[in-house]
Scaffold this motif. Structure first.
Motif, PDB file in Angstrom:
ATOM      1  N   ILE A  73       0.802  -1.302   0.064  1.00 49.63           N
ATOM      2  CA  ILE A  73       0.084   0.109  -0.081  1.00 49.63           C
ATOM      3  C   ILE A  73       0.889   1.425   0.076  1.00 49.63           C
ATOM      4  N   ARG A  74       1.880   1.199   0.931  1.00 47.02           N
ATOM      5  CA  ARG A  74       2.820   2.402   0.672  1.00 47.02           C
ATOM      6  C   ARG A  74       3.658   2.708  -0.444  1.00 47.02           C
ATOM      7  N   THR A  75       4.049   1.635  -1.094  1.00 49.06           N
ATOM      8  CA  THR A  75       4.727   1.809  -2.428  1.00 49.06           C
ATOM      9  C   THR A  75       4.010   1.841  -3.656  1.00 49.06           C
ATOM     10  N   GLY A  76       2.669   1.226  -3.362  1.00 46.36           N
ATOM     11  CA  GLY A  76       1.963   1.073  -4.766  1.00 46.36           C
ATOM     12  C   GLY A  76       2.518   0.059  -5.713  1.00 46.36           C
ATOM     13  N   VAL A  77       3.424  -0.827  -5.177  1.00 48.60           N
ATOM     14  CA  VAL A  77       4.212  -1.834  -6.223  1.00 48.60           C
ATOM     15  C   VAL A  77       3.556  -2.998  -5.660  1.00 48.60           C
ATOM     16  N   PRO A  78       3.293  -3.947  -6.837  1.00 47.89           N
ATOM     17  CA  PRO A  78       2.875  -5.689  -6.478  1.00 47.89           C
ATOM     18  C   PRO A  78       4.225  -6.193  -5.972  1.00 47.89           C
ATOM     19  N   LEU A  79       3.767  -7.206  -5.254  1.00 51.26           N
ATOM     20  CA  LEU A  79       4.895  -8.120  -4.468  1.00 51.26           C
ATOM     21  C   LEU A  79       4.719  -9.589  -4.624  1.00 51.26           C
ATOM     22  N   ILE A  80       5.838 -10.090  -5.268  1.00 55.64           N
ATOM     23  CA  ILE A  80       5.665 -11.879  -4.967  1.00 55.64           C
ATOM     24  C   ILE A  80       6.504 -12.069  -4.089  1.00 55.64           C
ATOM     25  N   VAL A  81       6.132 -12.977  -3.207  1.00 58.60           N
ATOM     26  CA  VAL A  81       7.114 -13.507  -2.031  1.00 58.60           C
ATOM     27  C   VAL A  81       7.027 -15.119  -2.505  1.00 58.60           C
ATOM     28  N   PRO A  82       7.883 -15.769  -3.286  1.00 56.63           N
ATOM     29  CA  PRO A  82       7.964 -17.042  -3.489  1.00 56.63           C
ATOM     30  C   PRO A  82       8.237 -17.909  -2.418  1.00 56.63           C
ATOM     31  N   GLN A  83       9.001 -17.504  -1.162  1.00 63.79           N
ATOM     32  CA  GLN A  83       8.997 -18.317  -0.179  1.00 63.79           C
ATOM     33  C   GLN A  83       9.015 -17.357   0.874  1.00 63.79           C
ATOM     34  N   VAL A  84       8.010 -17.446   2.018  1.00 63.87           N
ATOM     35  CA  VAL A  84       8.184 -16.638   3.065  1.00 63.87           C
ATOM     36  C   VAL A  84       9.274 -16.906   3.794  1.00 63.87           C
ATOM     37  N   PRO A  85       9.916 -16.182   4.445  1.00 59.30           N
ATOM     38  CA  PRO A  85      11.133 -16.289   5.290  1.00 59.30           C
ATOM     39  C   PRO A  85      10.765 -16.790   6.706  1.00 59.30           C
ATOM     40  N   GLN A  86      11.420 -17.537   7.260  1.00 54.63           N
ATOM     41  CA  GLN A  86      10.688 -18.126   8.541  1.00 54.63           C
ATOM     42  C   GLN A  86      10.898 -17.284   9.768  1.00 54.63           C
ATOM     43  N   ASP A  87      12.087 -16.454   9.484  1.00 55.33           N
ATOM     44  CA  ASP A  87      12.344 -15.630  10.608  1.00 55.33           C
ATOM     45  C   ASP A  87      11.789 -14.235  10.551  1.00 55.33           C
ATOM     46  N   LEU A 110      -4.630  -2.308  -4.915  1.00 56.77           N
ATOM     47  CA  LEU A 110      -6.108  -1.528  -5.367  1.00 56.77           C
ATOM     48  C   LEU A 110      -5.819  -0.204  -5.398  1.00 56.77           C
ATOM     49  N   LYS A 111      -5.911   0.123  -6.478  1.00 57.82           N
ATOM     50  CA  LYS A 111      -5.560   1.911  -6.933  1.00 57.82           C
ATOM     51  C   LYS A 111      -6.777   2.504  -7.257  1.00 57.82           C
ATOM     52  N   SER A 112      -7.061   3.440  -6.763  1.00 58.71           N
ATOM     53  CA  SER A 112      -8.313   4.599  -6.987  1.00 58.71           C
ATOM     54  C   SER A 112      -7.634   5.960  -7.133  1.00 58.71           C
ATOM     55  N   SER A 113      -7.498   6.299  -8.482  1.00 58.70           N
ATOM     56  CA  SER A 113      -6.978   7.665  -9.020  1.00 58.70           C
ATOM     57  C   SER A 113      -5.476   7.646  -8.414  1.00 58.70           C
ATOM     58  N   ASP A 114      -5.149   8.597  -7.542  1.00 60.14           N
ATOM     59  CA  ASP A 114      -3.885   8.770  -6.892  1.00 60.14           C
ATOM     60  C   ASP A 114      -3.742   7.823  -5.533  1.00 60.14           C
ATOM     61  N   ARG A 115      -4.741   7.139  -5.422  1.00 61.84           N
ATOM     62  CA  ARG A 115      -4.632   6.633  -3.895  1.00 61.84           C
ATOM     63  C   ARG A 115      -4.693   4.963  -4.077  1.00 61.84           C
ATOM     64  N   THR A 116      -3.961   4.204  -2.927  1.00 60.39           N
ATOM     65  CA  THR A 116      -3.670   3.151  -2.923  1.00 60.39           C
ATOM     66  C   THR A 116      -4.810   2.663  -1.743  1.00 60.39           C
ATOM     67  N   ILE A 117      -6.006   1.952  -1.998  1.00 58.15           N
ATOM     68  CA  ILE A 117      -6.886   1.737  -1.041  1.00 58.15           C
ATOM     69  C   ILE A 117      -6.890   0.511  -0.327  1.00 58.15           C
ATOM     70  N   GLY A 118      -6.263  -0.588  -0.963  1.00 61.26           N
ATOM     71  CA  GLY A 118      -6.051  -1.890  -0.178  1.00 61.26           C
ATOM     72  C   GLY A 118      -5.202  -2.821  -1.243  1.00 61.26           C
ATOM     73  N   VAL A 119      -5.238  -4.004  -0.912  1.00 61.17           N
ATOM     74  CA  VAL A 119      -4.514  -5.129  -1.694  1.00 61.17           C
ATOM     75  C   VAL A 119      -5.316  -6.116  -1.813  1.00 61.17           C
ATOM     76  N   GLY A 143      -8.148  -3.840 -10.829  1.00 61.87           N
ATOM     77  CA  GLY A 143      -8.623  -2.811 -11.196  1.00 61.87           C
ATOM     78  C   GLY A 143     -10.356  -2.737 -11.073  1.00 61.87           C
ATOM     79  N   THR A 144     -10.903  -4.029 -11.475  1.00 60.24           N
ATOM     80  CA  THR A 144     -12.181  -4.141 -11.270  1.00 60.24           C
ATOM     81  C   THR A 144     -12.712  -3.895  -9.798  1.00 60.24           C
ATOM     82  N   VAL A 145     -11.768  -4.649  -8.942  1.00 57.18           N
ATOM     83  CA  VAL A 145     -12.033  -4.621  -7.385  1.00 57.18           C
ATOM     84  C   VAL A 145     -12.044  -3.172  -6.934  1.00 57.18           C
ATOM     85  N   ALA A 146     -10.977  -2.589  -7.215  1.00 58.14           N
ATOM     86  CA  ALA A 146     -10.800  -1.103  -6.582  1.00 58.14           C
ATOM     87  C   ALA A 146     -12.056  -0.417  -7.063  1.00 58.14           C
ATOM     88  N   LEU A 147     -12.695  -0.373  -8.448  1.00 58.75           N
ATOM     89  CA  LEU A 147     -13.793   0.200  -8.742  1.00 58.75           C
ATOM     90  C   LEU A 147     -14.846  -0.103  -7.976  1.00 58.75           C
TER      91      LEU A 147
END
Length: 242
Positions: A73-87, A110-119, A143-147
């Motif tokens: 949400i802070r960065t507005g950039v998608p993220l893939i975590v292929p393996q969650v770090p155990q620590d 989930l982006k709406s105009s210039d805001r990120t409203i969720g994930v 995009g559909t979900v944010a709308l």
């Protein structure tokens, strides 16, 4: 993804989460929204293979900085975590609270105009790991979900504005109908109680010479409480209204 008509936003987001879970072959999917006032994250849409987990995740709210979704949400950039770090403390605390082991993740803002409203997130892909193709496809769904979320919120804002205006109109029309002040204030308290969905509402007035508050207008679900409130006087330093 063709969306059926769901008048309730939570039902719609549950449906979308279920579709995402099936489309991506993962154990779970979430629509995580940001409460912009409290800066907390909550799970309005959820679908897991395990229905107990589906119900449990909706009970929790997390500060923005306590979930990986907060980073997205802070960065507005998608993220893939292929393996969650155990620590990683973020992952550990989330899984501890939710009672669920997360192995891999795909999170898209989930982006709406210039805001990120969720994930929107896919959890634990069953075959392989999430890849760039998954990210691109989930991005189109996002995009559909944010709308949908923003439309639902806009519709609710319109309904609230209509309810407020309707209440103000009823009160203004009632002013000449109630020649007795106490009856008028009781009516107004009743309108406030209904509008706010509260157990009770009061109109307090100041006795200036004695510096005391009294409540000539009152409306409570419990009529005994209502009558007691009308009989009480409070010093200004005894109640918050003072």
């Amino acid at each position: 993804m063709a969306l059926p008509a769901y008048p309730d936003l939570e039902d719609l987001l549950d449906y979308i989460s279920g579709e995402v879970r099936q489309l991506f072959g993962c154990e779970g999917a979430l629509v995580i929204l940001l409460d912009e006032e409290s800066r907390e994250l909550f799970f309005l849409g959820a679908a897991y293979d395990d229905t107990v987990t589906t119900n449990r995740v909706k009970e929790f709210r997390f500060p923005l900085n306590q979930l990986v979704a907060g980073q997205v949400i802070r960065t507005g950039v998608p993220l893939i975590v292929p393996q969650v770090p155990q620590d990683d403390p973020l992952h550990l605390e989330r899984d501890r609270k939710l009672g669920y082991e997360t192995r891999n993740l795909l999170l898209v803002p989930l982006k709406s105009s210039d805001r990120t409203i969720g994930v929107i997130a896919g959890i634990n892909k069953k075959q392989g790991v999430f890849d760039d193709t998954d990210e691109e496809f989930l991005g189109m769904i996002a995009g559909t979900v944010a709308l949908s979320v923003e439309n639902a919120r806009f519709a609710e804002d319109l309904k609230e504005a209509y309810r407020n205006n309707e209440t103000l109109l009823r009160i203004s029309r009632s002013l000449p109908v109630y020649p007795d002040l106490e009856e008028l204030l009781d009516f107004i308290a009743g309108e406030v109680q209904r509008l706010m969905g509260a157990e009770g509402a009061l109109v307090g007035l100041l006795e200036q010479e004695e510096e005391r508050l009294f409540f000539p207008g009152a409306c409570y679900e419990d009529k005994d409480v209502q009558e007691r409130m009308k009989a009480i006087r409070f010093g200004l330093d005894e109640v918050a209204a003072g």
